[in-house]
Design an enzyme around this catalytic site. Structure first.
Site, PDB file in Angstrom:
ATOM      1  N   ASP A   1       0.830  -1.216   0.000  1.00  0.00           N
ATOM      2  CA  ASP A   1       0.000   0.000   0.000  1.00  0.00           C
ATOM      3  C   ASP A   1       0.859   1.258   0.000  1.00  0.00           C
ATOM      4  O   ASP A   1       1.974   1.253   0.523  1.00  0.00           O
ATOM      5  CB  ASP A   1      -0.921  -0.029   1.231  1.00  0.00           C
ATOM      6  CG  ASP A   1      -2.076   0.948   1.099  1.00  0.00           C
ATOM      7  OD1 ASP A   1      -2.356   1.411  -0.032  1.00  0.00           O
ATOM      8  OD2 ASP A   1      -2.711   1.247   2.128  1.00  0.00           O
TER       9      ASP A   1
ATOM     10  N   LEU B   1      10.847 -20.495  -4.894  1.00  0.00           N
ATOM     11  CA  LEU B   1       9.838 -19.658  -4.226  1.00  0.00           C
ATOM     12  C   LEU B   1       8.472 -19.761  -4.911  1.00  0.00           C
ATOM     13  O   LEU B   1       8.386 -19.669  -6.140  1.00  0.00           O
ATOM     14  CB  LEU B   1      10.298 -18.187  -4.266  1.00  0.00           C
ATOM     15  CG  LEU B   1       9.299 -17.151  -3.754  1.00  0.00           C
ATOM     16  CD1 LEU B   1       9.180 -17.202  -2.239  1.00  0.00           C
ATOM     17  CD2 LEU B   1       9.692 -15.738  -4.209  1.00  0.00           C
TER      18      LEU B   1
ATOM     19  N   SER C   1      -8.049  -4.819   5.125  1.00  0.00           N
ATOM     20  CA  SER C   1      -8.647  -4.558   3.807  1.00  0.00           C
ATOM     21  C   SER C   1      -9.001  -5.828   3.025  1.00  0.00           C
ATOM     22  O   SER C   1      -8.684  -5.945   1.835  1.00  0.00           O
ATOM     23  CB  SER C   1      -7.736  -3.643   2.965  1.00  0.00           C
ATOM     24  OG  SER C   1      -7.534  -2.406   3.598  1.00  0.00           O
TER      25      SER C   1
ATOM     26  N   HIS D   1       2.425   3.456  -8.925  1.00  0.00           N
ATOM     27  CA  HIS D   1       2.223   2.032  -9.251  1.00  0.00           C
ATOM     28  C   HIS D   1       3.426   1.503 -10.032  1.00  0.00           C
ATOM     29  O   HIS D   1       3.895   0.399  -9.814  1.00  0.00           O
ATOM     30  CB  HIS D   1       0.945   1.834 -10.059  1.00  0.00           C
ATOM     31  CG  HIS D   1      -0.297   2.203  -9.296  1.00  0.00           C
ATOM     32  ND1 HIS D   1      -0.502   1.822  -7.999  1.00  0.00           N
ATOM     33  CD2 HIS D   1      -1.390   2.936  -9.646  1.00  0.00           C
ATOM     34  CE1 HIS D   1      -1.672   2.291  -7.582  1.00  0.00           C
ATOM     35  NE2 HIS D   1      -2.231   2.980  -8.559  1.00  0.00           N
TER      36      HIS D   1
HETATM   37  C1  IPE Z   1      -5.384  -2.751  -0.229  1.00  0.00           C
HETATM   38  O1  IPE Z   1      -5.058  -1.428  -0.393  1.00  0.00           O
HETATM   39  C2  IPE Z   1      -5.389  -3.459  -1.552  1.00  0.00           C
HETATM   40  C3  IPE Z   1      -4.082  -3.632  -2.178  1.00  0.00           C
HETATM   41  C4  IPE Z   1      -2.932  -3.292  -1.663  1.00  0.00           C
HETATM   42  C5  IPE Z   1      -4.110  -4.252  -3.464  1.00  0.00           C
HETATM   43  P1  IPE Z   1      -6.181  -0.293  -0.567  1.00  0.00           P
HETATM   44  O2  IPE Z   1      -5.457   0.993  -0.695  1.00  0.00           O
HETATM   45  O3  IPE Z   1      -7.107  -0.673  -1.648  1.00  0.00           O
HETATM   46  O4  IPE Z   1      -6.961  -0.399   0.829  1.00  0.00           O
HETATM   47  P2  IPE Z   1      -7.865   0.665   1.587  1.00  0.00           P
HETATM   48  O5  IPE Z   1      -8.897   1.140   0.615  1.00  0.00           O
HETATM   49  O6  IPE Z   1      -6.955   1.766   2.018  1.00  0.00           O
HETATM   50  O7  IPE Z   1      -8.425  -0.085   2.742  1.00  0.00           O
HETATM   51  C1  IPE Z   2      -1.530   0.239  -3.361  1.00  0.00           C
HETATM   52  O1  IPE Z   2      -1.306   1.614  -3.423  1.00  0.00           O
HETATM   53  C2  IPE Z   2      -1.715  -0.361  -4.720  1.00  0.00           C
HETATM   54  C3  IPE Z   2      -3.080  -0.815  -5.003  1.00  0.00           C
HETATM   55  C4  IPE Z   2      -4.092  -0.770  -4.192  1.00  0.00           C
HETATM   56  C5  IPE Z   2      -3.312  -1.340  -6.332  1.00  0.00           C
HETATM   57  P1  IPE Z   2      -2.504   2.627  -3.434  1.00  0.00           P
HETATM   58  O2  IPE Z   2      -2.883   2.925  -4.827  1.00  0.00           O
HETATM   59  O3  IPE Z   2      -3.608   2.146  -2.565  1.00  0.00           O
HETATM   60  O4  IPE Z   2      -1.812   3.905  -2.782  1.00  0.00           O
HETATM   61  P2  IPE Z   2      -2.455   4.902  -1.744  1.00  0.00           P
HETATM   62  O5  IPE Z   2      -2.953   4.093  -0.602  1.00  0.00           O
HETATM   63  O6  IPE Z   2      -3.555   5.607  -2.457  1.00  0.00           O
HETATM   64  O7  IPE Z   2      -1.325   5.798  -1.366  1.00  0.00           O
HETATM   65 MG    MG Z   3      -4.063   2.393  -0.613  1.00  0.00          MG
END
Ligand code: IPE
Ligand code: IPE
Ligand code: MG
Length: 240
Positions: free
Chosen positions: A19, A130, A195, A36
């Site tokens: 995240d 792995l 999440s 990303h």
């Molecule tokens: C959780 O992150 C999903 C992934 C890392 C793929 P999110 O950014 O989607 O989660 P919330 O919305 O903050 O809970």
């Molecule tokens: C995690 O990073 C990647 C995915 C959920 C695909 P985020 O896109 O959720 O990044 P933040 O949480 O908005 O910073």
């Molecule tokens: Mg996020």
């Protein structure tokens, strides 16, 4: 630093909620998707490092069943990024004996993404290094519901005796099948929630929330996480 890690007590299965990509980009004044892209490099490093250490299973949360709620452009970007990742990485993963497995509902993914992943899974399926689980269009609740439905179907068909259903039998209906549960679940970016990730499998996982944003995660962050894990006292409800 590897120093201080007990190589005899490594976690067998590490799972990561990657995240903070969007915030990483925003902090630099860049569009979210650049985060990303940068996150992909962190995945590459983490897979290599787990593979070198001899970790058995690494599971990463790449896209949740809830992430479809994001703007269409971002969703498209993520789906294309997966294609790019596979094309770039699959041969070196294969060379390193990594076995790729998908956790999640693949049917509704864009054709290209689906095909690229299916090919990578097929190519690496006999590898003994792995095991790299990619949770994609994954949700813990959806997974449990899907498992319940196929279990009921097997009972109705007479292929399964209801009295024989225990936790191990049920687990086999999940995407993770007979994989051991994650010993350690790491979430980056400072958020302290699960999440919808590995709800069943994470019942006794050690949870580690770290402030670093995913694109800044690296070998040293992984070593630190493993040391923290090794300092925990896992009791599984018993006394120790
Ligand atoms: C959780 O992150 C999903 C992934 C890392 C793929 P999110 O950014 O989607 O989660 P919330 O919305 O903050 O809970
Ligand atoms: C995690 O990073 C990647 C995915 C959920 C695909 P985020 O896109 O959720 O990044 P933040 O949480 O908005 O910073
Ligand atoms: Mg996020």
């Amino acid at each position: 630093m590897l120093e201080g890690i007990d190589m005899e007590r490594l976690p067998v299965h590490i799972a990561i909620i990657m995240d903070g990509n969007g915030r990483w980009a925003q902090k630099k004044g860049l569009p979210r998707v650049r985060g990303h892209k940068a996150g992909m490099e962190a995945i590459r490093k983490t897979v290599k490092c787990c593979s070198d250490l001899g970790i058995k299973i690494l599971t990463v949360y790449a896209f949740s069943t809830e992430n479809w709620k994001r703007p269409q452009d971002e969703v498209n970007y993520l789906m294309n990024l997966l294609v790019e990742y596979m094309r770039k990485e699959v041969s070196s993963l294969h060379k390193n004996k990594v076995k790729i497995k998908l956790l999640g509902e693949i049917d509704i993914l864009p054709h290209q993404t689906r095909r690229e992943i299916e090919e990578a899974v097929k190519l690496t399926k006999n590898n003994k290094g792995l095991q790299f689980n990619i949770a994609l269009n994954y949700g813990g609740r959806a997974e449990i519901l899907k498992a319940c439905k196929s279990l009921i179907q097997d009972i109705q068909n007479g292929n399964l005796d209801m009295n024989s259903v225990d936790e191990a039998v049920f687990s086999n209906y999940l995407y993770t099948g007979s994989d051991p549960d994650p010993d350690l679940i790491i979430r980056t970016s400072g958020e302290q929630r699960i999440s919808n990730f590995l709800l069943w499998q994470g019942a006794y996982s050690e949870l580690l929330f770290i402030d670093r944003l995913w694109p800044d995660f690296d070998e040293n962050a992984l070593y630190r996480a493993i040391k923290e894990y090794q300092s925990r006292n896992r009791r599984f409800g018993a006394l120790k």
